[in-house]
Design a protein around this motif. Structure first.
Motif, PDB file in Angstrom:
ATOM      1  N   GLY A   9      18.032   0.780  16.638  1.00  0.00           N
ATOM      2  CA  GLY A   9      18.427   1.797  15.805  1.00  0.00           C
ATOM      3  C   GLY A   9      17.577   1.509  14.425  1.00  0.00           C
ATOM      4  N   THR A  13      17.802   4.110   5.161  1.00  0.00           N
ATOM      5  CA  THR A  13      17.367   3.884   3.417  1.00  0.00           C
ATOM      6  C   THR A  13      16.432   4.614   3.132  1.00  0.00           C
ATOM      7  OG1 THR A  13      16.473   2.097   4.646  1.00  0.00           O
ATOM      8  CG2 THR A  13      18.329   1.507   3.754  1.00  0.00           C
ATOM      9  N   ASN A  20       7.312   2.392  10.680  1.00  0.00           N
ATOM     10  CA  ASN A  20       8.767   2.821  11.621  1.00  0.00           C
ATOM     11  C   ASN A  20       8.153   3.442  12.963  1.00  0.00           C
ATOM     12  OD1 ASN A  20      10.610   3.802   8.919  1.00  0.00           O
ATOM     13  ND2 ASN A  20      10.602   1.713   9.812  1.00  0.00           N
ATOM     14  N   GLY A  23       5.693   0.929  14.996  1.00  0.00           N
ATOM     15  CA  GLY A  23       6.369  -0.307  15.220  1.00  0.00           C
ATOM     16  C   GLY A  23       7.819  -0.092  16.034  1.00  0.00           C
ATOM     17  N   ALA A  24       8.219   1.133  16.320  1.00  0.00           N
ATOM     18  CA  ALA A  24       9.459   1.289  16.991  1.00  0.00           C
ATOM     19  C   ALA A  24       9.206   2.861  17.650  1.00  0.00           C
ATOM     20  CB  ALA A  24      10.633   1.265  15.965  1.00  0.00           C
ATOM     21  N   PRO A 182      13.382  -2.114  21.735  1.00  0.00           N
ATOM     22  CA  PRO A 182      12.019  -2.067  21.142  1.00  0.00           C
ATOM     23  C   PRO A 182      11.951  -2.170  19.787  1.00  0.00           C
ATOM     24  CG  PRO A 182      13.266   0.036  21.879  1.00  0.00           C
ATOM     25  CD  PRO A 182      14.011  -0.896  22.098  1.00  0.00           C
ATOM     26  N   ILE A 183      11.590  -2.971  19.152  1.00  0.00           N
ATOM     27  CA  ILE A 183      11.486  -3.354  17.774  1.00  0.00           C
ATOM     28  C   ILE A 183      10.130  -3.994  17.084  1.00  0.00           C
ATOM     29  CG2 ILE A 183      13.917  -4.133  17.232  1.00  0.00           C
ATOM     30  CD1 ILE A 183      12.670  -7.032  18.204  1.00  0.00           C
ATOM     31  N   GLY A 184      10.097  -3.695  15.945  1.00  0.00           N
ATOM     32  CA  GLY A 184       8.454  -4.244  15.393  1.00  0.00           C
ATOM     33  C   GLY A 184       8.688  -5.627  15.326  1.00  0.00           C
ATOM     34  N   GLN A 187      11.459  -7.866  13.413  1.00  0.00           N
ATOM     35  CA  GLN A 187      13.018  -7.929  13.647  1.00  0.00           C
ATOM     36  C   GLN A 187      13.229  -9.139  14.910  1.00  0.00           C
ATOM     37  OE1 GLN A 187      15.475  -6.460  12.842  1.00  0.00           O
ATOM     38  NE2 GLN A 187      14.860  -5.133  11.261  1.00  0.00           N
ATOM     39  N   ALA A 221       0.753  -4.434  15.321  1.00  0.00           N
ATOM     40  CA  ALA A 221       1.228  -5.363  14.292  1.00  0.00           C
ATOM     41  C   ALA A 221       2.019  -4.817  13.322  1.00  0.00           C
ATOM     42  CB  ALA A 221       0.004  -6.397  14.020  1.00  0.00           C
ATOM     43  N   VAL A 222       2.770  -5.792  12.520  1.00  0.00           N
ATOM     44  CA  VAL A 222       3.511  -5.259  11.510  1.00  0.00           C
ATOM     45  C   VAL A 222       2.709  -4.532  10.446  1.00  0.00           C
ATOM     46  CG1 VAL A 222       4.765  -5.790   9.530  1.00  0.00           C
ATOM     47  CG2 VAL A 222       5.193  -7.202  11.761  1.00  0.00           C
ATOM     48  N   LEU A 223       2.907  -3.206  10.179  1.00  0.00           N
ATOM     49  CA  LEU A 223       1.996  -2.260   9.524  1.00  0.00           C
ATOM     50  C   LEU A 223       2.244  -2.821   8.059  1.00  0.00           C
ATOM     51  CD1 LEU A 223       0.273  -0.459  11.402  1.00  0.00           C
ATOM     52  CD2 LEU A 223       1.490   1.391   9.823  1.00  0.00           C
ATOM     53  N   LYS A 230       4.540  -5.730   3.499  1.00  0.00           N
ATOM     54  CA  LYS A 230       4.843  -4.950   4.706  1.00  0.00           C
ATOM     55  C   LYS A 230       5.365  -3.486   4.491  1.00  0.00           C
ATOM     56  CE  LYS A 230       9.377  -5.029   6.528  1.00  0.00           C
ATOM     57  NZ  LYS A 230       9.817  -4.178   7.527  1.00  0.00           N
ATOM     58  N   MET A 231       4.785  -2.588   5.169  1.00  0.00           N
ATOM     59  CA  MET A 231       5.449  -1.296   4.785  1.00  0.00           C
ATOM     60  C   MET A 231       6.888  -1.339   4.953  1.00  0.00           C
ATOM     61  SD  MET A 231       4.451   2.566   6.096  1.00  0.00           S
ATOM     62  CE  MET A 231       2.600   2.489   5.720  1.00  0.00           C
ATOM     63  N   SER A 232       7.701  -0.726   4.114  1.00  0.00           N
ATOM     64  CA  SER A 232       9.177  -0.845   4.229  1.00  0.00           C
ATOM     65  C   SER A 232       9.833   0.194   3.264  1.00  0.00           C
ATOM     66  CB  SER A 232       9.615  -2.292   3.708  1.00  0.00           C
ATOM     67  OG  SER A 232      11.015  -2.277   3.815  1.00  0.00           O
TER      68      SER A 232
END
Ligand code: ATP
Ligand code: MG
Length: 361
Positions: A9, A13, A20, A23-24, A182-184, A187, A221-223, A230-232
């Motif tokens: 999921g 947000t 995203n 990563g996913a 499947p996750i980054g 998580q 990797a975490v972007l 971290k991109m968020s």
């Protein structure tokens, strides 16, 4: 042979972004051909951190429009909204009964997000920052708080829902008997907690009702976001999946680069440069860019321009696919309703088993 089950999921947000995607979402698109997949909009999860004014319903529909534009196909996978399948809340409540509080305080994400909030709140006030970090460590080790710590933690996030986030996440996954998630990489601690919760429930009730899920990572990797954190969605540092053309170009121009490299012919260090992190994903010959940067043979402006040329074609293609839903989000709503029916049918089976194990029925 029955296909193995995959569940994942995303929180509505804000608009989804390249973190995203890499990563996913890219993985979702691949997995829908191989597994029985359930992909959901985690709107209840969004309530843990979204401001009370966040338009969650609209965000959810736009997010699913992004998924569809990138290639998720409702004929191949089940796409639904968490709050349409009330079993998620029911199972979270049941799992909450067997989850030790100390596990939740130890969750590194819980600490990280609080630290980030304090960092913004107490910018430039090192002493206050230290105090709040100290308070969090104290919380993690014992969960007795002093009054002072309690005050420091009295932010909008010191609530039960945010602390219990991993329990709801465990319910999301265990409800469908997922083998894979499947996750980054960000998580991973949460998934580990899901596995522990599954194991504990099985142990307490001497059952095998829950499967322990495994993570499925993409190679990315975490972007980093344009500011290098971290991109968020929550940090306002994203390149959105719906950005293309001049909007995309403007964001790439703002990306953090080696601060020591002021002129085009200064020798640079690509480690920690956001533009280079993206070259590694989009540029098959990123090694050449790396060498040129280290030798001072290319300037950051040219490197950014090239990156834009590498990313934009795919983003334009997605924008064209998204056209189908623009102004017609009711089409997306229909897909979600259909998906909720399928998800409910699957979830009901698990809930019945769980209620039986707990001798409720
Ligand atoms: P929020 O800030 O609200 O937590 P987010 O941008 O972190 O939003 P999520 O909805 O938490 O996004 O995550 C959706 C999926 O994208 C997760 O599987 C997560 O691991 C992955 N993901 C999020 N950010 C990144 C990133 N920067 N790099 C790689 N994967 C990421
Ligand atoms: Mg997140």
């Amino acid at each position: 042979m029955e296909k193995k089950i995959v569940v994942s999921g995303m929180r509505p947000t804000g608009r989804i972004h390249l973190g995203n995607y890499w990563g996913a979402l890219k993985n979702y698109i691949k997995l829908q051909d191989e597994y029985e997949c359930y992909f959901f909009v985690a709107d209840w999860h969004a309530l843990t951190t979204a401001s009370e004014r966040a338009p969650l319903r609209e965000n959810s529909l736009l997010m699913v429009a992004d998924w569809l534009s990138a290639g998720l196909d409702p004929n191949k996978c089940t796409i639904f909204r968490q709050s349409d399948v009330r079993y998620h809340a029911e199972l979270a409540l049941m799992l909450g009964m067997i989850t030790p509080i100390s596990w939740l305080f130890r969750n590194p994400t819980f600490k990280e997000v609080l630290v980030e909030i304090y960092r913004q709140k107490y910018k430039g006030q090192e002493d206050k920052m230290k105090k709040s970090e100290g308070a969090m460590d104290a919380m993690a080790s014992s969960h007795g708080f002093s009054d002072e710590e309690n005050m420091a933690l009295n932010s909008e996030l010191s609530n039960y829902g945010f602390l219990g986030y991993p329990v709801l996440q465990a319910a999301d996954i265990l409800l469908y008997g997922a083998s894979y998630v499947p996750i980054g990489k960000d998580q991973l601690p949460h998934l580990e907690m899901t596995r522990e919760i599954a194991r504990r429930f099985n142990h307490i009730y001497k059952t095998k009702v829950f499967t322990e899920p495994q993570p499925l990572f993409t190679s990315a990797a975490v972007l980093p976001g344009i500011d290098k954190r971290k991109m968020s969605k929550s940090y306002g540092n994203t390149v959105e999946l719906s950005d293309y053309g001049s909007a995309l170009e403007a964001k790439i121009k703002k990306m953090f680069t080696d601060p020591q490299k002021l002129r085009a012919n200064d020798k640079g260090n690509p480690d920690g440069c956001v533009v280079f992190a993206f070259h590694k994903l989009y540029n098959p010959n990123s090694a050449l860019r790396e060498r040129e940067c280290r030798d001072g043979a290319i300037g950051c402006g040219a490197c950014k321009k090239h990156l834009y040329e590498l990313i934009n074609p795919e983003m334009e293609k997605m924008a064209a696919n998204r056209e189908k839903y623009s102004g017609k989000l009711e089409l997306v709503e229909e897909i979600l309703q259909e998906g909720a029916k399928k998800a409910c049918a699957r979830a009901a089976l698990t809930m019945e088993k769980v209620a039986r194990e707990a001798k409720l029925i």
